[in-house]
Write an enzyme that holds these catalytic residues in place. Structure first.
Site, short mmCIF file in Angstrom:
data_model
loop_
_atom_site.label_atom_id
_atom_site.label_comp_id
_atom_site.label_asym_id
_atom_site.label_seq_id
_atom_site.Cartn_x
_atom_site.Cartn_y
_atom_site.Cartn_z
N ALA A 1 2.43 -15.85 -15.62
CA ALA A 1 2.08 -14.44 -15.80
C ALA A 1 3.25 -13.65 -16.38
CB ALA A 1 1.66 -13.83 -14.46
N GLU B 1 -2.08 -2.13 -4.06
CA GLU B 1 -2.53 -3.35 -4.72
C GLU B 1 -1.65 -4.51 -4.26
OE1 GLU B 1 -3.66 -4.76 -9.18
OE2 GLU B 1 -1.57 -4.23 -8.85
N LYS C 1 5.36 -5.48 7.57
CA LYS C 1 4.32 -6.36 8.11
C LYS C 1 4.46 -7.77 7.56
CE LYS C 1 0.62 -2.92 8.87
NZ LYS C 1 0.27 -3.34 10.23
N SER D 1 3.50 6.40 -16.23
CA SER D 1 2.52 5.29 -16.22
C SER D 1 1.19 5.74 -15.63
CB SER D 1 3.07 4.11 -15.43
OG SER D 1 4.20 3.58 -16.05
#
Length: 246
Positions: A167, A155, A36, A65
């Site tokens: 970051a 997410e 998309k 994790s």
């Protein structure tokens, strides 16, 4: 020393098959989201002669994790709980050049009927105390399997190149010091976040100034085949001859 429990080979195979089946929906939903994004990117570039996306990165959390996060949140290690409560098993990060691109991409994604916005956190309008900035969304969309329809969570993080650089550096610092970084490093990191914010705002101003003065524009043609008959004939006569279809 306590003797380790014996596990049958058939039991291991059963666990492996169930784990593969569990992750399959998340892998498929990531592929669908990437497709998309690629379509939106290409269409936007053709329509506006501009590409708002610098690059896209996707990832799946490992089983280890996932279990660690479940335990940190004091949740039972149950598949149904993991599906509902751990909403970042599948993740996509979209990096763009300018702040306005972030919201442009966000709106383009959410305008699609099969993408449902579940949660949104805007750390650009409301940065974290350490200076972290990014737009976070939890979305979900249907994945059609042979025997069922699943709606996995994904997410989505959207940020500028400068935000992403900051970051990445923050992650390296906290990873190196196991979340206990020295105070002077934290202070420098916060100062760097302020510099990133100033840079992004300056770049956005330049970007908007360029958009206000884009230069000569190309004619926009919605129906390329709706041409006058004489023009169409000239185009056909000038085109190289093709081999007749069988």
């Amino acid at each position: 020393m306590a003797e380790q429990p014996y596990i049958e080979l058939s039991e291991l195979r059963d666990v492996q098959m169930k784990m593969t089946r569990f992750f399959m929906a998340y892998r498929f939903v990531l592929e669908e989201m990437v497709t998309k994004i690629d379509i939106l990117q290409e269409e936007f570039e053709v329509a506006h002669d501009y590409n708002p996306i610098e690059h896209t990165k996707s990832r799946l959390k490992s089983p280890e994790s996932i279990v660690k996060k479940v335990r940190r949140k004091n949740l039972p290690v149950k598949t149904a709980v993991i599906r509902e409560e751990i909403r970042d098993i599948a993740g996509i990060r979209i990096t763009c050049s300018f702040r306005s691109d972030i919201y442009e991409i966000r709106n383009m994604l959410l305008s699609q009927q099969d993408i449902e916005l579940v949660e949104e956190k805007d750390y650009i309008q409301n940065p974290k105390p350490n200076g972290y900035q990014s737009l976070h969304m939890i979305v979900r969309l249907p994945v059609y399997m042979s025997d069922r329809v699943e709606h996995p969570y994904v997410e989505v993080q959207i940020r500028t190149i400068a935000m992403d650089f900051w970051a990445s550096l923050e992650h390296k610092i906290y990873y190196k010091y196991d979340d206990e970084a020295p105070a002077e490093l934290i202070a420098e990191l916060t100062s760097a976040a302020e510099a990133v914010d100033a840079l992004d705002k300056k770049m956005e101003w330049i970007h908007q100034a360029l958009r206000k003065n884009p230069g000569p524009s190309q004619p926009h043609v919605e129906d390329p085949f709706d041409l006058p008959e004489a023009t169409l004939e000239r185009l056909l006569s000038a085109a190289p001859r093709e081999k007749p279809e069988e």
